[in-house]
Design a protein around this motif. Structure first.
Motif, PDB file in Angstrom:
ATOM      1  N   LYS A  22       0.790  -1.224   0.084  1.00 36.70           N
ATOM      2  CA  LYS A  22       0.048   0.034  -0.026  1.00 36.70           C
ATOM      3  C   LYS A  22       0.687   1.112   0.050  1.00 36.70           C
ATOM      4  O   LYS A  22       0.474   1.928  -0.662  1.00 36.70           O
ATOM      5  N   ILE A  23       1.920   1.185   0.766  1.00 39.74           N
ATOM      6  CA  ILE A  23       2.811   2.339   0.896  1.00 39.74           C
ATOM      7  C   ILE A  23       3.673   2.675  -0.367  1.00 39.74           C
ATOM      8  O   ILE A  23       3.400   3.678  -1.078  1.00 39.74           O
ATOM      9  N   LYS A  24       4.030   1.610  -0.997  1.00 33.70           N
ATOM     10  CA  LYS A  24       4.488   1.463  -2.292  1.00 33.70           C
ATOM     11  C   LYS A  24       3.710   1.925  -3.369  1.00 33.70           C
ATOM     12  O   LYS A  24       3.945   2.902  -4.348  1.00 33.70           O
ATOM     13  N   GLN A  25       2.347   1.621  -3.371  1.00 29.32           N
ATOM     14  CA  GLN A  25       1.462   2.171  -4.425  1.00 29.32           C
ATOM     15  C   GLN A  25       1.106   3.823  -4.219  1.00 29.32           C
ATOM     16  O   GLN A  25       1.176   4.574  -5.185  1.00 29.32           O
ATOM     17  N   GLU A  26       1.141   4.267  -3.010  1.00 23.78           N
ATOM     18  CA  GLU A  26       1.069   5.627  -2.533  1.00 23.78           C
ATOM     19  C   GLU A  26       2.160   6.337  -3.440  1.00 23.78           C
ATOM     20  O   GLU A  26       1.989   7.512  -3.825  1.00 23.78           O
ATOM     21  N   ILE A  27       3.370   5.885  -3.119  1.00 24.42           N
ATOM     22  CA  ILE A  27       4.497   6.449  -3.735  1.00 24.42           C
ATOM     23  C   ILE A  27       4.354   6.672  -5.227  1.00 24.42           C
ATOM     24  O   ILE A  27       4.671   7.471  -5.667  1.00 24.42           O
ATOM     25  N   TRP A  62       3.419  10.815  -2.266  1.00 27.80           N
ATOM     26  CA  TRP A  62       4.628  11.260  -1.855  1.00 27.80           C
ATOM     27  C   TRP A  62       5.616  11.274  -2.907  1.00 27.80           C
ATOM     28  O   TRP A  62       5.793  10.154  -3.421  1.00 27.80           O
ATOM     29  N   ALA A  63       6.224  12.336  -2.965  1.00 21.99           N
ATOM     30  CA  ALA A  63       7.277  12.605  -4.164  1.00 21.99           C
ATOM     31  C   ALA A  63       8.747  12.252  -3.697  1.00 21.99           C
ATOM     32  O   ALA A  63       9.035  12.102  -2.426  1.00 21.99           O
ATOM     33  N   VAL A  64       9.587  11.964  -4.359  1.00 21.87           N
ATOM     34  CA  VAL A  64      11.015  11.899  -4.053  1.00 21.87           C
ATOM     35  C   VAL A  64      11.506  12.838  -3.354  1.00 21.87           C
ATOM     36  O   VAL A  64      11.376  14.201  -3.603  1.00 21.87           O
ATOM     37  N   GLY A  65      11.890  12.230  -1.989  1.00 19.60           N
ATOM     38  CA  GLY A  65      12.450  13.487  -1.041  1.00 19.60           C
ATOM     39  C   GLY A  65      11.554  13.802   0.001  1.00 19.60           C
ATOM     40  O   GLY A  65      11.929  14.587   1.129  1.00 19.60           O
ATOM     41  N   ASP A  66      10.303  13.417  -0.233  1.00 15.03           N
ATOM     42  CA  ASP A  66       9.255  13.892   0.728  1.00 15.03           C
ATOM     43  C   ASP A  66       9.285  12.781   2.168  1.00 15.03           C
ATOM     44  O   ASP A  66       9.820  11.881   1.979  1.00 15.03           O
ATOM     45  N   ARG A  67       9.350  13.441   3.154  1.00 15.79           N
ATOM     46  CA  ARG A  67       9.229  12.782   4.222  1.00 15.79           C
ATOM     47  C   ARG A  67       7.829  12.177   4.750  1.00 15.79           C
ATOM     48  O   ARG A  67       6.741  13.015   4.413  1.00 15.79           O
ATOM     49  N   GLU A 101      14.349   5.770   2.717  1.00 10.68           N
ATOM     50  CA  GLU A 101      15.697   5.795   3.348  1.00 10.68           C
ATOM     51  C   GLU A 101      15.484   6.536   4.583  1.00 10.68           C
ATOM     52  O   GLU A 101      14.897   7.454   4.794  1.00 10.68           O
ATOM     53  N   ARG A 102      16.202   6.099   5.559  1.00  8.70           N
ATOM     54  CA  ARG A 102      15.912   6.871   6.797  1.00  8.70           C
ATOM     55  C   ARG A 102      17.167   7.731   7.033  1.00  8.70           C
ATOM     56  O   ARG A 102      18.451   7.527   6.648  1.00  8.70           O
ATOM     57  N   ILE A 155      18.662   9.597  10.150  1.00  8.25           N
ATOM     58  CA  ILE A 155      18.885   9.508  11.768  1.00  8.25           C
ATOM     59  C   ILE A 155      18.413  10.850  12.391  1.00  8.25           C
ATOM     60  O   ILE A 155      19.170  11.840  11.823  1.00  8.25           O
ATOM     61  N   GLY A 156      17.619  10.980  13.359  1.00 14.04           N
ATOM     62  CA  GLY A 156      17.093  12.059  13.804  1.00 14.04           C
ATOM     63  C   GLY A 156      16.221  12.956  13.089  1.00 14.04           C
ATOM     64  O   GLY A 156      15.911  13.949  13.584  1.00 14.04           O
ATOM     65  N   SER A 157      15.694  12.565  11.869  1.00 17.29           N
ATOM     66  CA  SER A 157      15.015  13.566  11.118  1.00 17.29           C
ATOM     67  C   SER A 157      13.702  12.609  10.543  1.00 17.29           C
ATOM     68  O   SER A 157      12.488  13.125  10.729  1.00 17.29           O
ATOM     69  N   GLY A 158      13.859  11.397  10.040  1.00 20.50           N
ATOM     70  CA  GLY A 158      12.660  10.553   9.826  1.00 20.50           C
ATOM     71  C   GLY A 158      12.800   9.521   8.536  1.00 20.50           C
ATOM     72  O   GLY A 158      13.973   9.456   8.184  1.00 20.50           O
ATOM     73  N   THR A 159      12.098   9.269   7.968  1.00 22.64           N
ATOM     74  CA  THR A 159      11.944   8.347   6.826  1.00 22.64           C
ATOM     75  C   THR A 159      11.320   9.349   5.634  1.00 22.64           C
ATOM     76  O   THR A 159      10.397   9.720   5.541  1.00 22.64           O
ATOM     77  N   TYR A 160      12.223   9.102   4.276  1.00 24.64           N
ATOM     78  CA  TYR A 160      12.077   9.371   3.463  1.00 24.64           C
ATOM     79  C   TYR A 160      11.803   8.827   2.037  1.00 24.64           C
ATOM     80  O   TYR A 160      12.291   7.673   1.837  1.00 24.64           O
ATOM     81  N   VAL A 161      11.129   9.454   1.048  1.00 27.10           N
ATOM     82  CA  VAL A 161      10.910   8.441  -0.122  1.00 27.10           C
ATOM     83  C   VAL A 161      12.392   8.768  -0.957  1.00 27.10           C
ATOM     84  O   VAL A 161      13.121   9.921  -0.869  1.00 27.10           O
ATOM     85  N   ALA A 162      13.034   7.493  -1.337  1.00 28.79           N
ATOM     86  CA  ALA A 162      14.651   7.588  -1.623  1.00 28.79           C
ATOM     87  C   ALA A 162      14.643   8.230  -3.047  1.00 28.79           C
ATOM     88  O   ALA A 162      13.817   8.217  -3.783  1.00 28.79           O
ATOM     89  N   ARG A 163      15.779   9.065  -2.850  1.00 29.68           N
ATOM     90  CA  ARG A 163      16.338   9.560  -4.318  1.00 29.68           C
ATOM     91  C   ARG A 163      16.981   8.824  -4.894  1.00 29.68           C
ATOM     92  O   ARG A 163      17.565   7.829  -4.361  1.00 29.68           O
ATOM     93  N   LYS A 164      16.880   8.752  -6.405  1.00 28.98           N
ATOM     94  CA  LYS A 164      17.622   7.723  -7.196  1.00 28.98           C
ATOM     95  C   LYS A 164      19.329   8.028  -6.857  1.00 28.98           C
ATOM     96  O   LYS A 164      19.698   9.002  -6.801  1.00 28.98           O
ATOM     97  N   LYS A 165      19.803   6.716  -6.753  1.00 23.52           N
ATOM     98  CA  LYS A 165      21.340   6.791  -6.513  1.00 23.52           C
ATOM     99  C   LYS A 165      22.289   6.672  -7.988  1.00 23.52           C
ATOM    100  O   LYS A 165      21.466   6.224  -9.026  1.00 23.52           O
ATOM    101  N   VAL A 166      23.419   7.147  -7.959  1.00 24.14           N
ATOM    102  CA  VAL A 166      24.306   6.951  -9.094  1.00 24.14           C
ATOM    103  C   VAL A 166      24.611   5.393  -9.297  1.00 24.14           C
ATOM    104  O   VAL A 166      24.857   4.590  -8.169  1.00 24.14           O
ATOM    105  N   GLN A 167      24.311   4.800 -10.299  1.00 24.23           N
ATOM    106  CA  GLN A 167      24.464   3.202 -10.360  1.00 24.23           C
ATOM    107  C   GLN A 167      25.618   3.166 -11.568  1.00 24.23           C
ATOM    108  O   GLN A 167      26.279   3.788 -12.250  1.00 24.23           O
ATOM    109  N   GLU A 168      26.399   1.943 -10.999  1.00 21.07           N
ATOM    110  CA  GLU A 168      27.532   1.431 -11.691  1.00 21.07           C
ATOM    111  C   GLU A 168      27.579   0.102 -12.240  1.00 21.07           C
ATOM    112  O   GLU A 168      27.166  -0.826 -11.295  1.00 21.07           O
ATOM    113  N   LYS A 169      27.758  -0.253 -13.295  1.00 15.42           N
ATOM    114  CA  LYS A 169      27.474  -1.702 -13.790  1.00 15.42           C
ATOM    115  C   LYS A 169      28.683  -2.606 -13.038  1.00 15.42           C
ATOM    116  O   LYS A 169      29.998  -2.069 -13.229  1.00 15.42           O
TER     117      LYS A 169
END
Length: 232
Positions: A12-17, A22-27, A59-60, A62-76
Motif C-alpha cells: 500500500k505504501i509503495k502504491q502511494e509513492i 509522496w514525491a521523491v525526497g518527501d518525508r 531511506e532513513r 537519523i534524527g529526522s525521519g523516513t523519506y522517499v528515496a532519491r535515485k542513486k548513481v548506478q555503476e555496472k
C-alpha cells in the motif's frame, strides 16, 4: 495463503509513492501515525518500513525521519557469481543459517521484479551467510515457486545456482544496484556488528539464460568485512 500483514502494508505504501502521494525526497508520516492509520502495531509497521528501506524505496535519516528515496548513481558490475562461488574462490568455507523459509504470495515489488503472473506464489527465504564461520551478510532472496517446487530445501539453501545448473538451467546476466546504509538493530545482531555500523546494500535481479528473471535478492553486507570491485 495470503501475504503477511506487513507485506500488505508495504504494498500500500509503495502504491502511494507510485501514485505520487509522496514525491521523491518527501518525508513520510511517523511510524506511530502510520501504525494508527493502518490499524496495526508499531512493530508490524516498522517491519513494512524496513522492507521498503531494504528495497531502496525509502531511506532513513537519523534524527529526522523516513523519506522517499532519491535515485542513486548506478555503476555496472560485470559477472554473476554466487556467494558460495565467491567465498570458495577466496579460499574460505561458505555456510549459511536459514532465518525463515516461506512459500507465500509476493509483495508488489517481488511481483514486478520477477514478472510474475496473477496468483503465482514465491519462495521467500532469509539467510545469514558466513565465510569461515564469520557472518558476512544477511540476504533476503525471492524465487518463483513454480521454478523450484521440485527441489529439496537443502538443494536451494546450500547452493541455488549449482542446483539449477545441475538440472540443465543456465544462469544468465544480473542487474545489480549497490548503495550504503547503517545497520538496523536486527541486522547488527545477525551480523555481530554495532547498531549503526556501515552496511553495503546490494539489490540484484538475476535471469536465466533465456532471459527469465528467477531471483530477486536484497543483501546487506557488513561493510568492514566485504567490498565490491568493478571491472570496466
Amino acid at each position: 495463503m495470503g501475504s503477511p500483514i506487513y507485506i500488505q502494508i508495504h504494498n500500500k505504501i509503495k502504491q502511494e509513492i507510485e501514485a505520487n502521494h509522496w514525491a521523491v525526497g518527501d518525508r513520510i508520516p511517523s511510524e506511530r501515525d502510520l501504525a494508527v492509520q493502518f490499524g496495526v502495531s508499531r512493530m508490524t509497521l516498522r517491519q513494512a518500513i524496513q522492507t521498503l528501506v531494504e528495497e531502496g524505496i525509502l531511506e532513513r535519516h537519523i534524527g529526522s525521519g523516513t523519506y522517499v528515496a532519491r535515485k542513486k548513481v548506478q555503476e555496472k558490475m560485470s559477472g554473476v557469481t554466487s556467494f558460495t562461488e565467491l567465498t570458495e574462490a577466496q579460499g574460505k568455507t561458505p555456510s549459511s543459517k536459514t532465518v525463515s523459509y516461506l512459500v507465500t504470495a509476493p509483495s508488489l515489488s517481488e511481483s514486478e521484479h520477477l514478472k510474475l503472473k496473477p496468483g503465482q506464489k514465491v519462495l521467500r527465504m532469509e539467510r545469514i551467510r558466513y565465510a569461515d564461520e564469520v557472518p558476512i551478510c544477511f540476504e533476503v532472496a525471492t524465487l518463483p515457486y513454480d521454478l523450484i517446487k521440485d527441489y529439496a530445501r537443502k538443494q536451494i539453501t546450500n547452493s541455488l545456482y549449482g542446483t539449477l545448473q545441475e538440472n540443465g538451467l543456465t544462469i544468465g546476466h544480473a542487474q545489480q544496484t549497490v548503495s550504503s546504509m547503517l545497520a538496523s538493530e536486527k541486522i547488527a545482531e545477525y551480523l555481530d556488528l554495532k547498531r549503526g555500523s556501515a552496511i553495503l546494500r546490494l539489490r540484484q535481479i538475476t535471469r536465466l539464460g533465456d532471459g527469465r528473471p528467477f531471483e530477486y535478492v536484497r543483501t546487506q553486507y557488513a561493510g568492514e568485512r566485504f567490498e565490491f570491485y568493478l571491472e570496466k
